[in-house]
Design a protein around this motif. Structure first.
Motif, PDB file in Angstrom:
ATOM      1  N   VAL A 178       1.095   3.109  -6.782  1.00  0.00           N
ATOM      2  CA  VAL A 178       2.011   3.075  -5.631  1.00  0.00           C
ATOM      3  C   VAL A 178       1.790   1.838  -4.755  1.00  0.00           C
ATOM      4  N   LYS A 179       0.545   1.505  -4.455  1.00  0.00           N
ATOM      5  CA  LYS A 179       0.289   0.339  -3.592  1.00  0.00           C
ATOM      6  C   LYS A 179       0.795  -0.939  -4.252  1.00  0.00           C
ATOM      7  N   GLY A 180       0.603  -1.047  -5.547  1.00  0.00           N
ATOM      8  CA  GLY A 180       1.099  -2.213  -6.257  1.00  0.00           C
ATOM      9  C   GLY A 180       2.610  -2.276  -6.238  1.00  0.00           C
ATOM     10  N   ALA A 181       3.261  -1.121  -6.354  1.00  0.00           N
ATOM     11  CA  ALA A 181       4.725  -1.084  -6.336  1.00  0.00           C
ATOM     12  C   ALA A 181       5.277  -1.597  -5.017  1.00  0.00           C
ATOM     13  N   MET A 182       4.568  -1.348  -3.925  1.00  0.00           N
ATOM     14  CA  MET A 182       5.040  -1.825  -2.623  1.00  0.00           C
ATOM     15  C   MET A 182       4.942  -3.350  -2.531  1.00  0.00           C
ATOM     16  N   GLN A 183       3.957  -3.939  -3.192  1.00  0.00           N
ATOM     17  CA  GLN A 183       3.870  -5.401  -3.244  1.00  0.00           C
ATOM     18  C   GLN A 183       5.041  -5.971  -4.045  1.00  0.00           C
ATOM     19  N   VAL A 184       5.373  -5.325  -5.150  1.00  0.00           N
ATOM     20  CA  VAL A 184       6.488  -5.785  -5.974  1.00  0.00           C
ATOM     21  C   VAL A 184       7.800  -5.638  -5.200  1.00  0.00           C
ATOM     22  N   ARG A 185       7.947  -4.561  -4.463  1.00  0.00           N
ATOM     23  CA  ARG A 185       9.166  -4.332  -3.676  1.00  0.00           C
ATOM     24  C   ARG A 185       9.378  -5.481  -2.695  1.00  0.00           C
ATOM     25  N   ALA A 186       8.307  -5.967  -2.085  1.00  0.00           N
ATOM     26  CA  ALA A 186       8.421  -7.078  -1.129  1.00  0.00           C
ATOM     27  C   ALA A 186       8.832  -8.372  -1.822  1.00  0.00           C
ATOM     28  N   LYS A 187       8.379  -8.583  -3.069  1.00  0.00           N
ATOM     29  CA  LYS A 187       8.660  -9.826  -3.794  1.00  0.00           C
ATOM     30  C   LYS A 187       9.932  -9.743  -4.629  1.00  0.00           C
ATOM     31  N   CYS A 188      10.293  -8.541  -5.080  1.00  0.00           N
ATOM     32  CA  CYS A 188      11.442  -8.355  -5.977  1.00  0.00           C
ATOM     33  C   CYS A 188      12.315  -7.209  -5.465  1.00  0.00           C
ATOM     34  N   PRO A 189      13.026  -7.426  -4.354  1.00  0.00           N
ATOM     35  CA  PRO A 189      13.807  -6.331  -3.760  1.00  0.00           C
ATOM     36  C   PRO A 189      14.953  -5.842  -4.639  1.00  0.00           C
ATOM     37  N   ASP A 190      15.357  -6.629  -5.652  1.00  0.00           N
ATOM     38  CA  ASP A 190      16.444  -6.199  -6.527  1.00  0.00           C
ATOM     39  C   ASP A 190      15.957  -5.377  -7.713  1.00  0.00           C
ATOM     40  N   GLY A 191      14.653  -5.070  -7.760  1.00  0.00           N
ATOM     41  CA  GLY A 191      14.136  -4.209  -8.801  1.00  0.00           C
ATOM     42  C   GLY A 191      14.589  -2.768  -8.594  1.00  0.00           C
ATOM     43  N   MET A 246      16.475  -6.848 -15.857  1.00  0.00           N
ATOM     44  CA  MET A 246      16.250  -6.027 -14.679  1.00  0.00           C
ATOM     45  C   MET A 246      14.803  -5.536 -14.669  1.00  0.00           C
ATOM     46  N   LEU A 247      14.193  -5.602 -13.504  1.00  0.00           N
ATOM     47  CA  LEU A 247      12.824  -5.130 -13.343  1.00  0.00           C
ATOM     48  C   LEU A 247      12.852  -3.648 -12.967  1.00  0.00           C
ATOM     49  N   ILE A 248      12.204  -2.819 -13.774  1.00  0.00           N
ATOM     50  CA  ILE A 248      12.156  -1.375 -13.532  1.00  0.00           C
ATOM     51  C   ILE A 248      10.712  -0.994 -13.248  1.00  0.00           C
ATOM     52  N   VAL A 249      10.477  -0.436 -12.074  1.00  0.00           N
ATOM     53  CA  VAL A 249       9.126  -0.089 -11.645  1.00  0.00           C
ATOM     54  C   VAL A 249       8.971   1.426 -11.654  1.00  0.00           C
ATOM     55  N   LEU A 250       8.044   1.910 -12.463  1.00  0.00           N
ATOM     56  CA  LEU A 250       7.767   3.338 -12.561  1.00  0.00           C
ATOM     57  C   LEU A 250       6.370   3.592 -12.011  1.00  0.00           C
ATOM     58  N   SER A 251       6.283   4.415 -10.984  1.00  0.00           N
ATOM     59  CA  SER A 251       4.961   4.752 -10.464  1.00  0.00           C
ATOM     60  C   SER A 251       4.949   6.174  -9.951  1.00  0.00           C
ATOM     61  N   GLY A 252       3.774   6.615  -9.530  1.00  0.00           N
ATOM     62  CA  GLY A 252       3.588   7.987  -9.098  1.00  0.00           C
ATOM     63  C   GLY A 252       2.107   8.303  -9.110  1.00  0.00           C
ATOM     64  N   PRO A 253       1.723   9.498  -8.712  1.00  0.00           N
ATOM     65  CA  PRO A 253       0.305   9.853  -8.618  1.00  0.00           C
ATOM     66  C   PRO A 253      -0.410   9.794  -9.963  1.00  0.00           C
ATOM     67  N   ILE A 285      -6.513  14.039  -6.405  1.00  0.00           N
ATOM     68  CA  ILE A 285      -5.545  14.965  -5.809  1.00  0.00           C
ATOM     69  C   ILE A 285      -5.277  14.596  -4.352  1.00  0.00           C
ATOM     70  N   GLN A 286      -6.337  14.274  -3.619  1.00  0.00           N
ATOM     71  CA  GLN A 286      -6.163  13.849  -2.223  1.00  0.00           C
ATOM     72  C   GLN A 286      -5.335  12.565  -2.150  1.00  0.00           C
ATOM     73  N   GLN A 287      -5.608  11.644  -3.067  1.00  0.00           N
ATOM     74  CA  GLN A 287      -4.857  10.393  -3.126  1.00  0.00           C
ATOM     75  C   GLN A 287      -3.392  10.666  -3.462  1.00  0.00           C
ATOM     76  N   ALA A 288      -3.168  11.607  -4.388  1.00  0.00           N
ATOM     77  CA  ALA A 288      -1.804  11.937  -4.797  1.00  0.00           C
ATOM     78  C   ALA A 288      -0.982  12.460  -3.632  1.00  0.00           C
ATOM     79  N   ALA A 289      -1.596  13.291  -2.803  1.00  0.00           N
ATOM     80  CA  ALA A 289      -0.879  13.841  -1.650  1.00  0.00           C
ATOM     81  C   ALA A 289      -0.423  12.720  -0.717  1.00  0.00           C
ATOM     82  N   GLN A 290      -1.266  11.710  -0.545  1.00  0.00           N
ATOM     83  CA  GLN A 290      -0.889  10.572   0.299  1.00  0.00           C
ATOM     84  C   GLN A 290       0.211   9.736  -0.354  1.00  0.00           C
ATOM     85  N   GLU A 291       0.128   9.572  -1.663  1.00  0.00           N
ATOM     86  CA  GLU A 291       1.109   8.755  -2.378  1.00  0.00           C
ATOM     87  C   GLU A 291       2.494   9.405  -2.376  1.00  0.00           C
TER      88      GLU A 291
END
Length: 202
Positions: free
Chosen positions: A105-118, A6-13, A150-156
């Motif tokens: 976060v941006k990378g995680a969205m690419q993975v979500r598109a390629k690996c929706p079962d993660g 199973m692919l587990i993706v951990l991300s955050g600010p 910090i500004q980036q984190a608020a957007q993420e």
């Protein structure tokens, strides 16, 4: 035949403690994770080692990997590239081992598109004040870079809606236990195990 991992993706600010939580998870005996080391063009921080914390590459080397289609995901964050090598992830999943990705976060969205079962987990700070204190305490960035983060984190944080779970990192051991409970439950979901039982009854 063994089950695919199973692919587990951990991300955050930046500064939320992803690396600290990841290290604590890998030291726990809960499950046999394989951590997928990311590739980056940023300079190593004190104590970081190539091939263990990151694969440290030049901008030109990283862009060649992109051109060769060898990245599962990549993103440019605060003037540096970050990404996940594709071949290693697939080989590990096919061998039946879970793979843990700690990515932006941006990378995680690419993975979500390629690996929706993660399984996509967003690690959050208790609040932005606590996040700024962590970034200042880390001592690796000047104040201008910290404010940019910090500004980036608020957007993420606004992108949390694209994840399956949100876990607050108030205390690392508690955050790890929350994530472990999520993973345990995900391994029991019917879509992940139904083929095994269909084969059994047939």
């Amino acid at each position: 035949m063994h089950e695919r991992g199973m692919l587990i993706v951990l991300s955050g600010p930046s500064g939320v403690g992803k690396g600290t939580v990841r290290q604590a998870m890998l030291q726990d005996d809960f499950r046999d994770f394989q951590y997928s080391v990311s590739m980056t063009t940023r300079k190593p921080r004190p104590g970081e080692k190539d091939g263990i914390d990151y694969y440290f590459r030049t901008k030109e080397q990283f862009e060649q990997e992109i051109a060769d289609g060898q990245m599962l995901e990549y993103a440019k964050y605060v003037d540096n590239y970050y990404g996940t090598p594709l071949k290693y992830v697939n080989q590990t999943l096919d061998a039946g081992r879970d793979v843990l990705l700690e990515i932006e976060v941006k990378g995680a969205m690419q993975v979500r598109a390629k690996c929706p079962d993660g399984v996509f987990i967003f690690l959050t700070p208790p609040d932005l004040v606590a996040l700024k204190h962590r970034l200042v305490g880390r001592g690796t960035d000047d104040i201008a870079t910290i404010n940019k983060r910090i500004q980036q984190a608020a957007q993420e944080i606004k992108m949390m809606e694209n994840y399956d779970y949100a876990v607050v990192n108030d205390e690392v051991p508690l955050a790890v236990k929350r994530i472990e409970r999520i993973i345990e439950s995900e391994h029991l979901r019917v879509p992940r195990v139904i083929d095994k039982y269909r084969n059994m009854v047939n």
